[in-house]
Design a protein around this motif. Structure first.
Motif, short mmCIF file in Angstrom:
data_model
loop_
_atom_site.label_atom_id
_atom_site.label_comp_id
_atom_site.label_asym_id
_atom_site.label_seq_id
_atom_site.Cartn_x
_atom_site.Cartn_y
_atom_site.Cartn_z
N PHE A 1 -5.07 -3.17 5.84
CA PHE A 1 -5.92 -2.40 5.71
C PHE A 1 -6.39 -1.68 6.88
N PHE A 2 -7.20 -2.91 7.82
CA PHE A 2 -8.00 -2.70 8.93
C PHE A 2 -7.05 -1.96 9.98
N LEU B 1 -17.83 -10.50 6.78
CA LEU B 1 -17.54 -10.54 8.17
C LEU B 1 -16.11 -11.07 8.37
N MET B 2 -15.38 -11.62 7.41
CA MET B 2 -13.84 -12.28 7.36
C MET B 2 -13.09 -11.05 6.82
N LEU B 3 -13.62 -9.82 6.49
CA LEU B 3 -12.72 -8.90 6.03
C LEU B 3 -11.59 -8.35 6.98
N THR C 1 -0.69 -5.34 -1.61
CA THR C 1 -1.47 -5.89 -0.49
C THR C 1 -2.96 -5.95 -1.16
N SER C 2 -3.35 -5.13 -1.81
CA SER C 2 -4.60 -5.32 -2.58
C SER C 2 -4.63 -6.60 -3.43
N SER D 1 -10.03 2.70 3.74
CA SER D 1 -8.90 2.02 4.19
C SER D 1 -7.60 1.82 3.19
N VAL D 2 -7.87 1.23 2.04
CA VAL D 2 -6.94 1.09 1.10
C VAL D 2 -6.29 2.71 0.81
N ASN D 3 -7.21 3.53 0.78
CA ASN D 3 -6.86 4.91 0.30
C ASN D 3 -5.69 5.39 1.35
#
Length: 394
Positions: free
Chosen positions: A314-315, A305-307, A221-222, A207-209
């Protein structure tokens, strides 16, 4: 190393030997050290990359200002990894299992990303490593992390629970997902937990990629996400704070805050050169490693699970690619011609593109790159605040 030196000085009653026993002091020192090194080393590394002509190869996607980035040095993730690793080695407790797992993640995925960048730059292959090769590397790391978490006596897995808003005491038990009971149900729960770790590690890394497509977007963002994970780690590793906030107390995780501080310092220093117009790109060397660290860090402090909320940017970026590909192939199969949901994916390119038929036409005009990046940062900050606020809902 400095931390361990000061620990050794305790036996000699050396003045100030207890200074580095405070997590807050070590976190600040790690952040400042990585920041300064990133600013100083970054300039030299960029100059070296330019001298060697290790520039980015750009595919013409018809985006405004895109071709002006051709030749911009890539593989800048080396700056992030080297400077943050220096801060980590100096101020972290290297005997801590959590720190060892995070260092392994950084080196493993950083190496995988470096191999991809190397093929692109030195072999003149725009595709780099195949998607399959990257996926295999990420999955193998996920299993190594999962195995270590499951067998290490220093990692608390007496109950396979995690933090989740709206549930009683903010805890979600993985055994609830098992369709079986008894001993077989226990094995099934462990299997679910292992699969979860592998999935989170792989998904975050990719996702970050995918998000690393605009100057400063993935970097900023990271940094926001890593600050939140670091704060959660510090709170979870302190009995008083954990009890006050009604979150799980996880011994030893406070050390992760020092690791994250070093990494955030390196990212801020790198952003000095990566902000628009970028003087260097992080490449897969940086993006794959950052995503993996976010995923593994969240797993270790039981916040995975909060990601979807914390890593909402990213999501959504990754989800936009999945939606675009799926819908385009499905409509092409049914109608003979594929239909786009977005003008272009990942999502940040949708806001750059203009004049392509798509289901979603907002905004009416293409937005400047810098405006897209800043707005995504703002959304990232709001999501970070929401992640903290949700812990008060149950």
């Amino acid at each position: 190393m400095i931390y361990h030196l000061f620990e050794a000085l305790k036996e000699l009653n050396f003045p100030g030997h207890g200074l580095l026993s405070f997590l807050s002091v070590r976190a600040m020192l790690a952040a400042v050290t990585s920041l300064l090194l990133s600013l100083t080393w970054g300039k030299r590394i960029i100059a070296w990359l330019q001298k060697k002509k290790y520039g980015e190869t750009i595919r013409d996607l018809g985006l405004e200002g895109q071709m002006s980035k051709k030749g911009t040095p890539t593989m800048g993730g080396i700056i992030i990894l080297l400077t943050s690793l220096t801060g980590i080695l100096l101020f972290c407790d290297l005997t801590n299992t959590y720190i060892q797992l995070l260092i392994l993640t950084m080196l493993w995925l950083g190496g995988l990303g470096f191999a991809d960048d190397y093929i692109k730059v030195f072999k003149n292959n725009k595709d780099g490593l195949s998607e399959k090769a990257k996926l295999v590397g990420q999955i193998v790391l996920g299993f190594i992390i999962a195995f270590t978490v499951c067998v290490s006596p220093e990692v608390d897995t007496t109950r396979l629970t995690t933090t989740l808003p709206f549930f009683k005491n903010h805890e979600f038990d993985y055994s609830w997902l098992s369709p079986f009971t008894g001993q077989f149900g226990v094995y099934c729960t462990w299997a679910i937990y292992v699969v979860m770790i592998v999935f989170v590690t792989t998904a975050c890394s990719n996702s970050v990629n995918l998000t690393d497509g605009l100057d400063g977007l993935a970097t900023g963002t990271s940094a926001i996400v890593l600050v939140v994970i670091g704060i959660f780690a510090w709170l979870s590793g302190n009995t008083i704070n954990a009890e006050y906030l009604n979150i799980m107390y996880i011994p030893g995780t406070g050390e992760i805050a020092v690791y994250m501080a070093a990494l955030v310092g390196a990212l801020i220093g790198f952003l000095w050169y990566n902000s628009y117009p970028a003087q260097v790109f992080m490449g897969d060397t940086g993006s794959l490693a950052l995503g993996g660290i976010i995923g593994v860090g969240a797993v270790l402090i039981k916040k995975e699970l909060m990601l979807p909320i914390l890593c909402g940017i990213f999501f959504v970026e990754a989800l936009s690619v999945i939606i675009q590909r799926t819908y385009f192939r499905r409509t092409r199969k049914k109608q003979g011609e594929g239909v786009r949901v977005f003008r272009m994916t990942p999502l940040h390119h949708h806001f750059q593109k203009e004049g392509i038929p798509a289901v979603i036409q907002y905004p009416k005009r293409a937005l400047p790159e810098s405006k897209i990046v800043v707005r995504f940062w703002i959304i990232g900050i709001l999501l970070a605040v929401a992640t903290f606020a949700l812990l008060k809902l149950r």
